[in-house]
Write an enzyme that holds these catalytic residues in place. Structure first.
Site, short mmCIF file in Angstrom:
data_model
loop_
_atom_site.label_atom_id
_atom_site.label_comp_id
_atom_site.label_asym_id
_atom_site.label_seq_id
_atom_site.Cartn_x
_atom_site.Cartn_y
_atom_site.Cartn_z
N ARG A 1 3.65 -7.47 29.38
CA ARG A 1 3.92 -6.62 28.21
C ARG A 1 4.65 -5.21 28.77
O ARG A 1 3.57 -4.66 29.34
CB ARG A 1 2.81 -6.75 27.29
CG ARG A 1 3.03 -5.52 26.09
CD ARG A 1 1.53 -5.59 25.49
NE ARG A 1 1.33 -6.80 24.69
CZ ARG A 1 0.07 -7.21 23.81
NH1 ARG A 1 -1.01 -6.39 24.10
NH2 ARG A 1 0.06 -8.10 23.18
N PHE B 1 -8.00 -2.59 5.33
CA PHE B 1 -7.55 -3.41 6.45
C PHE B 1 -5.96 -3.30 6.63
O PHE B 1 -5.33 -3.55 7.87
CB PHE B 1 -8.12 -4.89 6.31
CG PHE B 1 -9.41 -5.02 6.19
CD1 PHE B 1 -10.13 -5.16 7.46
CD2 PHE B 1 -10.22 -5.17 5.11
CE1 PHE B 1 -11.56 -5.74 7.57
CE2 PHE B 1 -11.44 -5.50 4.92
CZ PHE B 1 -12.05 -5.79 6.27
N ILE C 1 0.91 -1.16 0.11
CA ILE C 1 -0.22 -0.02 0.20
C ILE C 1 0.95 1.17 -0.02
O ILE C 1 0.33 2.42 -0.27
CB ILE C 1 -0.91 0.07 1.35
CG1 ILE C 1 -0.24 0.00 2.59
CG2 ILE C 1 -2.03 -1.16 1.03
CD1 ILE C 1 -1.43 0.27 3.81
N LYS D 1 -1.42 -14.30 18.43
CA LYS D 1 -2.47 -13.45 19.18
C LYS D 1 -2.91 -14.30 20.31
O LYS D 1 -2.98 -15.50 20.06
CB LYS D 1 -3.45 -13.03 18.34
CG LYS D 1 -3.00 -11.90 17.28
CD LYS D 1 -2.56 -10.37 17.39
CE LYS D 1 -1.83 -9.86 16.40
NZ LYS D 1 -2.68 -9.65 15.26
N LYS E 1 -1.91 3.68 14.68
CA LYS E 1 -3.04 3.45 14.26
C LYS E 1 -3.85 4.88 14.23
O LYS E 1 -4.77 5.37 13.64
CB LYS E 1 -4.05 2.36 15.00
CG LYS E 1 -3.63 1.01 14.38
CD LYS E 1 -3.92 0.55 12.93
CE LYS E 1 -5.06 0.38 12.79
NZ LYS E 1 -5.61 -0.03 11.18
N TYR F 1 2.09 0.40 18.19
CA TYR F 1 0.89 -0.01 17.45
C TYR F 1 -0.26 1.07 17.40
O TYR F 1 -0.58 1.52 16.50
CB TYR F 1 0.59 -1.55 17.68
CG TYR F 1 -0.94 -1.74 17.21
CD1 TYR F 1 -1.13 -1.89 15.71
CD2 TYR F 1 -1.85 -1.83 17.86
CE1 TYR F 1 -2.32 -2.37 15.17
CE2 TYR F 1 -3.28 -2.14 17.36
CZ TYR F 1 -3.26 -2.48 15.98
OH TYR F 1 -4.62 -2.56 15.43
N SER F 2 -0.64 1.29 18.64
CA SER F 2 -2.01 2.16 18.87
C SER F 2 -1.65 3.56 18.35
O SER F 2 -2.39 4.08 17.94
CB SER F 2 -2.46 1.95 20.12
OG SER F 2 -1.35 2.29 21.38
N THR G 1 -9.11 0.42 15.40
CA THR G 1 -9.25 -0.26 16.66
C THR G 1 -9.47 0.61 17.59
O THR G 1 -9.16 1.74 17.86
CB THR G 1 -7.51 -1.03 16.82
OG1 THR G 1 -7.62 -1.47 18.09
CG2 THR G 1 -6.58 0.33 16.68
N ASP G 2 -10.01 -0.16 18.85
CA ASP G 2 -10.31 0.53 20.09
C ASP G 2 -8.96 1.09 20.86
O ASP G 2 -9.12 1.74 21.75
CB ASP G 2 -11.19 -0.35 21.04
CG ASP G 2 -10.54 -1.57 21.29
OD1 ASP G 2 -9.52 -1.82 20.83
OD2 ASP G 2 -11.22 -2.46 21.99
N GLU G 3 -7.87 0.33 20.42
CA GLU G 3 -6.62 0.73 21.29
C GLU G 3 -6.27 2.22 21.21
O GLU G 3 -5.41 2.61 21.73
CB GLU G 3 -5.31 -0.18 20.76
CG GLU G 3 -5.85 -1.71 20.89
CD GLU G 3 -4.66 -2.61 20.91
OE1 GLU G 3 -3.50 -2.15 21.18
OE2 GLU G 3 -4.64 -3.62 21.19
N TYR H 1 0.60 -12.86 30.30
CA TYR H 1 1.28 -11.72 30.65
C TYR H 1 0.84 -11.50 32.04
O TYR H 1 -0.39 -11.15 32.24
CB TYR H 1 1.42 -10.64 29.84
CG TYR H 1 1.80 -10.98 28.37
CD1 TYR H 1 2.66 -11.96 28.08
CD2 TYR H 1 1.33 -10.38 27.17
CE1 TYR H 1 3.21 -12.29 26.95
CE2 TYR H 1 2.16 -10.21 25.91
CZ TYR H 1 2.60 -11.69 25.63
OH TYR H 1 3.28 -11.68 24.65
N HIS I 1 1.52 -2.45 29.05
CA HIS I 1 0.47 -3.17 29.10
C HIS I 1 -0.91 -2.56 29.24
O HIS I 1 -1.22 -2.18 30.46
CB HIS I 1 0.49 -4.62 29.74
CG HIS I 1 -0.43 -5.30 29.34
ND1 HIS I 1 -0.42 -6.73 29.89
CD2 HIS I 1 -1.27 -5.54 28.39
CE1 HIS I 1 -1.17 -7.58 29.28
NE2 HIS I 1 -1.84 -7.02 28.34
#
Ligand code: NAD
Ligand code: DAU
Length: 352
Positions: free
Chosen positions: A289, A79, A58, A197, A162, A158-159, A132-134, A215, A292
């Site tokens: 993590r 996605f 992409i 995951k 995003k 990551y979050s 995502t909700d994160e 964790y 976390h």
């Protein structure tokens, strides 16, 4: 037709299969086939003319322009992403590249294409950004669930990547009028889920007699949604969601991790008993993590109110289907546990 990015991954792959069954409209599927992309998930579509697969990135603007000009999709469902929080901690660079720069390239290519469509095509076009909700951060035990108005407080690489992509999508709507809709969904589970995951990792480790690494204290809470319900939510938003809006998608199903793992063990004890004893004997608490997030919970009332979507599966029905799918598909699991997968297991778990 519609263009799907990341359609060889877990949710994208489920979406492609679900869309062709439920709607039947042709799909152009653009996927780079990273470690997380797997064409075996789409093996049943080998002879299906409605599915066109292109291996590509992409971030490749030239390729994006060429595909849009050639296939002229009426919508893009985005996605493609690096999706695993632990990998983002070990190596954030690829997350910035794909999730931020890749989304930017896709938005720009979409804008160039959309701006040249005739009036009806321009009005009907959708750029559906899957998020995502994160991005909302972490909740305390008594906080209300995340609504669409919750401030962005991403905590992991990551979050944060995003969240950046969500901001870009929002700005491309606000500034250029690109018809963007964003969904922010909670933790998915179901068939074709890569075993890095929590849920698929616990199933495949248990079946192999390996430790089930939890964790920290195992009391972190996630909201779990069966992947087929997420696909139905995206279909509903694509059909009736208002442009420029965001919709939270969730399962009304908050559970601490240790409860998830215990449920999987109990199901496996019933469906594939181990002569060595109950699977819960394999539960092992490991180092937490870093950073976390403690709790995620989704307020999914807006999508229900506006579009009539609610999850069809309960956790009990969804997790049973999932465990049964992994028991019935050992070949899929064996093939994704390649050399690169084994390297990741060493990186993430040996030092814990
Ligand atoms: P996944 O990691 O299983 O799949 C990602 C797919 O994107 C893979 O097929 C991969 O090959 C492809 N990809 C990666 N980089 C690419 C690039 N540069 N160009 C083209 N393709 C590329 O991810 P998933 O769990 O299916 O998540 C899909 C989307 O949904 C992501 O945007 C993720 O942030 C979001 N999401 C996931 C969850 C979840 O619980 N898994 C929940 C909410 C939102
Ligand atoms: O909330 C949506 C997000 O859910 C998506 O945006 C992400 O793409 C997706 O990966 C998922 O993120 P999580 O970090 O919540 O998922 P994961 O399966 O990695 O972990 C779920 C919980 O289980 C989390 O609290 C960490 C814990 N965990 C995870 C692994 C891999 C363990 O205790 N042990 C493990 O080995």
């Amino acid at each position: 037709m519609i263009l799907v990015t990341g359609g060889a991954g877990f949710i994208g792959g489920n979406f492609v299969l679900d869309w062709l069954e439920a709607v039947g409209e042709p799909i152009l599927n653009l996927d780079k086939l990273t470690y997380a992309g797997n064409l075996e998930t789409l093996a049943s579509l080998k002879q299906d003319q409605r599915h066109v697969f292109v291996q590509g990135d992409i971030c490749d603007r030239g390729l994006l322009d060429q595909l849009l000009a050639e296939y002229r999709p009426r919508a893009i469902i985005h996605f493609a992403a690096e999706s695993h929080v632990d990998r983002s901690i070990h190596g954030p660079g690829e997350f910035i590249r794909t999730n931020v720069e890749g989304t930017y390239a896709l938005l720009e290519a979409a804008r160039a294409y959309w701006s040249k469509l005739e009036d009806a095509g321009r009005a009907a076009f959708r750029f559906h950004h899957v998020s995502t909700d994160e991005v909302y951060g972490s909740l305390g035990p008594n906080d209300p669930p995340f609504a669409e108005t919750h401030p962005y407080e991403p905590n992991s690489p990551y979050s944060a990547s995003k969240a950046s992509s969500d901001h870009l999508a929002r700005a491309w709507h606000h500034t250029y009028g690109l018809p963007v809709v964003t969904t922010n969904c909670s933790n998915n589970y179901g068939p074709y889920h890569f075993p890095e995951k929590l849920i698929p990792l616990m199933i495949v480790n248990a079946l192999a007699g390996r430790p089930l690494p939890i964790y920290g204290d195992g009391r972190n809470v996630r909201d779990w949604l069966y992947v087929g319900d997420h696909c139905a939510a995206i279909r509903a938003v694509l059909a009736g969601g208002r442009e420029g809006e965001t919709y939270n998608v969730g399962g009304w199903n908050e559970k601490p991790n240790v409860e998830i793992v215990q449920t999987i063990c109990t199901l496996l004890d019933e469906l594939r008993p181990d002569p060595a004893g109950p699977y819960a004997r394999l539960i092992t608490y490991v180092k937490d993590r870093p950073g976390h997030d403690r709790r995620y919970a989704i307020d999914a009332r807006k999508i229900e109110r506006e579009l009539g979507w609610r999850p069809a599966e309960t956790f009990e029905t969804g997790i049973r289907k999932t465990v049964e799918w992994y028991l019935a598909n050992p070949g899929w699991v064996a093939n994704v546990q390649s050399g690169a997968y084994r390297d990741w297991v060493v990186v993430n778990y040996t030092a814990r």
